[in-house]
Structures are given as structure tokens and as C-alpha cells.
Design a protein around this motif. Structure first.
Motif, PDB file in Angstrom:
ATOM      1  N   ASP A   2      42.710  42.696  -8.324  1.00 51.14           N
ATOM      2  CA  ASP A   2      41.947  42.282  -7.514  1.00 51.14           C
ATOM      3  C   ASP A   2      42.106  41.249  -7.242  1.00 51.14           C
ATOM      4  N   GLU A   3      43.291  39.923  -7.179  1.00 50.01           N
ATOM      5  CA  GLU A   3      44.167  40.203  -5.573  1.00 50.01           C
ATOM      6  C   GLU A   3      43.447  40.573  -4.673  1.00 50.01           C
ATOM      7  N   ILE A   4      44.467  41.532  -4.742  1.00 55.27           N
ATOM      8  CA  ILE A   4      44.459  41.756  -2.915  1.00 55.27           C
ATOM      9  C   ILE A   4      43.149  42.326  -2.477  1.00 55.27           C
ATOM     10  N   LEU A   5      42.109  42.925  -3.370  1.00 55.41           N
ATOM     11  CA  LEU A   5      40.647  43.189  -2.955  1.00 55.41           C
ATOM     12  C   LEU A   5      40.232  42.136  -2.190  1.00 55.41           C
ATOM     13  N   GLY A   6      40.159  40.462  -3.267  1.00 50.13           N
ATOM     14  CA  GLY A   6      39.469  39.365  -2.946  1.00 50.13           C
ATOM     15  C   GLY A   6      39.966  39.054  -2.167  1.00 50.13           C
ATOM     16  N   PHE A   7      41.459  39.090  -1.231  1.00 46.32           N
ATOM     17  CA  PHE A   7      41.749  38.917  -0.042  1.00 46.32           C
ATOM     18  C   PHE A   7      41.497  39.517   0.840  1.00 46.32           C
ATOM     19  N   LEU A   8      41.218  40.997   0.641  1.00 46.40           N
ATOM     20  CA  LEU A   8      40.674  42.182   1.817  1.00 46.40           C
ATOM     21  C   LEU A   8      39.041  41.635   1.682  1.00 46.40           C
ATOM     22  N   LEU A   9      38.691  40.884   1.098  1.00 42.09           N
ATOM     23  CA  LEU A   9      37.108  40.799   1.053  1.00 42.09           C
ATOM     24  C   LEU A   9      36.555  39.794   1.303  1.00 42.09           C
ATOM     25  N   PRO A  11      35.786  36.513   3.606  1.00 42.01           N
ATOM     26  CA  PRO A  11      34.894  36.927   4.929  1.00 42.01           C
ATOM     27  C   PRO A  11      35.867  35.988   5.665  1.00 42.01           C
ATOM     28  N   ALA A  12      36.650  35.014   5.275  1.00 40.12           N
ATOM     29  CA  ALA A  12      37.291  33.621   5.554  1.00 40.12           C
ATOM     30  C   ALA A  12      38.842  34.845   6.332  1.00 40.12           C
ATOM     31  N   ASN A  13      39.405  35.408   5.833  1.00 39.52           N
ATOM     32  CA  ASN A  13      40.387  36.225   6.372  1.00 39.52           C
ATOM     33  C   ASN A  13      39.915  37.514   7.435  1.00 39.52           C
ATOM     34  N   TRP A  14      38.193  37.220   8.199  1.00 42.58           N
ATOM     35  CA  TRP A  14      38.698  38.390   8.936  1.00 42.58           C
ATOM     36  C   TRP A  14      37.866  37.621  10.017  1.00 42.58           C
ATOM     37  N   GLU A  15      38.001  35.952  10.392  1.00 42.65           N
ATOM     38  CA  GLU A  15      37.405  35.303  11.301  1.00 42.65           C
ATOM     39  C   GLU A  15      39.243  34.821  11.716  1.00 42.65           C
ATOM     40  N   GLY A  16      38.502  34.052  12.972  1.00 46.44           N
ATOM     41  CA  GLY A  16      39.442  33.386  14.073  1.00 46.44           C
ATOM     42  C   GLY A  16      40.848  33.877  14.248  1.00 46.44           C
ATOM     43  N   ALA A  17      41.584  33.248  14.864  1.00 39.70           N
ATOM     44  CA  ALA A  17      42.867  34.012  15.668  1.00 39.70           C
ATOM     45  C   ALA A  17      43.828  34.377  14.482  1.00 39.70           C
ATOM     46  N   ARG A  18      43.825  33.811  13.017  1.00 37.46           N
ATOM     47  CA  ARG A  18      44.910  34.970  12.191  1.00 37.46           C
ATOM     48  C   ARG A  18      43.912  35.023  11.345  1.00 37.46           C
ATOM     49  N   GLY A  19      42.662  35.738  11.812  1.00 37.86           N
ATOM     50  CA  GLY A  19      41.474  36.716  10.312  1.00 37.86           C
ATOM     51  C   GLY A  19      42.622  38.515  10.852  1.00 37.86           C
ATOM     52  N   ILE A  20      42.501  38.992  10.458  1.00 37.67           N
ATOM     53  CA  ILE A  20      42.480  40.398   9.682  1.00 37.67           C
ATOM     54  C   ILE A  20      42.613  41.673  11.584  1.00 37.67           C
ATOM     55  N   PRO A  21      40.640  41.015  12.178  1.00 34.12           N
ATOM     56  CA  PRO A  21      41.013  42.154  13.407  1.00 34.12           C
ATOM     57  C   PRO A  21      41.958  41.702  14.548  1.00 34.12           C
ATOM     58  N   ALA A  22      42.276  39.965  14.608  1.00 38.23           N
ATOM     59  CA  ALA A  22      42.985  39.499  15.864  1.00 38.23           C
ATOM     60  C   ALA A  22      44.411  39.841  15.335  1.00 38.23           C
ATOM     61  N   ARG A  23      44.873  39.674  14.051  1.00 37.06           N
ATOM     62  CA  ARG A  23      46.307  40.643  14.388  1.00 37.06           C
ATOM     63  C   ARG A  23      45.785  42.016  14.018  1.00 37.06           C
ATOM     64  N   LEU A  24      45.273  43.092  14.075  1.00 34.82           N
ATOM     65  CA  LEU A  24      45.288  43.654  14.025  1.00 34.82           C
ATOM     66  C   LEU A  24      45.234  44.468  15.461  1.00 34.82           C
TER      67      LEU A  24
END
Length: 256
Positions: A2-9, A11-24
């Protein structure tokens, strides 16, 4: 879970210079730059020794030595060099803790599989075909382009698959030197202790998905580059993913 899904879902982790798209994008850029540099260095050497047979033992043995060195050891060895060159080349020492050592280390790690697969692929071509091409008046460059490379394409691309997957994995480890990429999620999570477990596992999952996705694309490309008349012959042969697989497909096995 549940914690992993919460992290991946989140929205804060998909924004900004430290978000998933930027890191990818960082991960892809670092990996792509290293593979490109390794191709410029390793592919011409592999094609040359594969076509001519000159210097094969020296080049292949050096490549095998490079394969035997662990990825993290290469990073550690390159770091003091990049820091020591800062005053000489006039760049900030902080760069030595970022892109430069990771780039150099990944390039060094990607050269051996590219070089060896190019050599092994060309040496697997039937020598009678090459002599027939020469008898028809083809120049050496024409023989390489029109006979050797089409037949050896599957083995050559197999070396690129090995190199790219190794570089993607090494880029993850390289994040420990303050580099970017998906590895940042893992090492940032380690610095947070128990609270960072979700970040660690999510980072590992993202790297795995990236590696599998890239390998699937390369497997498709590898199959499409094989001439139609040869596909039935190579259909039962798995793509080489290790050095031993690459060399065993050659007509001549390099001496180690």
C-alpha cells in the motif's frame, strides 16, 4: 504494498525536478549519452578487428578484463580522477560528484559488449561469402556493409542490448555520487530510514520496468534487422545477453 502504491500514485511525485518524469528523463539521458560514446569508441574497433582479424586477441582480452570489473568499482576508480582533473581542466570539483564520473564509468562498461559483439558477429559470417564478394569485385567497405553487417546484425544488436541494460543498472548505482536518474528515489529513501521504504521499493520497480521495456523494444529491433531469409535460422537462438553468449555464436572463439 500500500505504501508503494501510495508513493507511485501520489501526484506530488510526478511533478517538478524531483518527480518521476524528470528522474526518468535524467536516467535516459545519462544512459543514452554513455551508450552513444561507447558506440563511437567500441563499434568501429569491433568492426575493424572482426573484418580484418588484426589485433583480435589483444582487443578481446582487454574487453574481457573490463567486463570482469564490477560496476561500482569502476565508479569508485573514476571518481578520484574526475576530482583530480578539476583544477587542471578548470571545472568545478562539484561536477566530479555529479555527471562526469558516472558518464565515464558507464562508457567504459558499455564498450566491451559492443566491441565483442561486433567482432563475434562479423567472424560468424561464412568466409566463402566474403571471398565470393571479393571475387565479384566488391571493395572491403562494400563487403562490410552489404554482406557482413546484414548477416551479423542479430549478434551486433545483442551486444547493444547487453550494454544498454548494464548502463541502465549502473546509472541507478551512480545516483550515490549525487547523480540524477531513478536511482535517486532509492538512495533518498535510504537516507530517510524506515520512512523511506516506499521510495526505495518504488525506485527499484521503476528501474526494473524501464530495463524490461527497453529490452523488449531492442528485442523487436533486433528481430526486424535480421534479413528475412535468415530469420528462420536465428529464430531458435536466443539473443546474447552475456559475453559468453556473444562469443559462442562466432565462427572463431576469441582466446582469453
Amino acid at each position: 504494498m500500500d505504501e508503494i502504491l501510495g508513493f507511485l500514485l501520489d501526484p506530488a511525485n510526478w511533478e517538478g525536478a524531483r518527480g518521476i518524469p524528470a528522474r526518468l528523463l535524467e536516467h535516459l539521458f545519462i544512459s543514452g549519452a554513455a551508450v552513444l560514446a561507447a558506440t563511437v569508441i567500441g563499434l568501429p574497433i569491433g568492426l575493424y578487428i572482426g573484418h580484418t582479424g588484426r589485433g583480435a586477441n589483444l582487443a578481446i582480452n582487454l574487453a574481457n578484463i573490463g567486463r570482469a570489473v564490477p560496476s561500482y568499482a569502476v565508479l569508485v576508480m573514476v571518481l578520484p580522477v574526475s576530482l583530480g582533473l578539476a583544477p587542471v581542466l578548470g571545472y568545478s570539483p562539484s561536477i566530479g560528484l555529479n555527471f562526469l564520473p558516472i558518464f565515464i564509468a558507464m562508457t567504459l562498461l558499455a564498450i566491451p559488449p559492443i566491441l565483442v559483439s561486433a567482432y563475434a558477429g562479423l567472424r560468424s559470417v561464412d568466409r566463402d561469402l566474403i571471398e565470393a564478394g571479393r571475387g565479384m569485385g566488391l571493395k572491403e567497405g562494400q563487403i562490410l556493409r552489404s554482406i557482413e553487417l546484414p548477416i551479423a546484425s542479430s549478434i551486433v544488436i545483442g551486444g547493444f542490448r547487453t550494454a544498454i541494460l548494464q548502463v541502465i543498472a549502473t546509472a541507478t548505482i551512480g545516483a550515490i555520487l549525487a547523480g540524477g536518474g531513478l536511482g535517486r528515489f532509492i538512495f533518498d529513501g535510504l537516507s530517510q530510514g524506515q520512512a523511506g521504504r516506499a521510495s526505495i521499493y518504488a525506485g527499484a520497480i521503476l528501474v526494473t520496468v524501464l530495463a524490461v521495456g527497453v529490452d523488449v523494444v531492442l528485442a523487436f529491433v533486433q528481430r526486424r534487422l535480421v534479413p528475412r531469409g535468415l530469420r528462420s535460422e536465428v529464430a531458435s537462438v536466443r539473443a546474447p545477453t552475456r559475453l559468453v553468449d556473444v562469443t559462442s555464436g562466432a565462427g572463431e572463439t576469441p582466446t582469453v
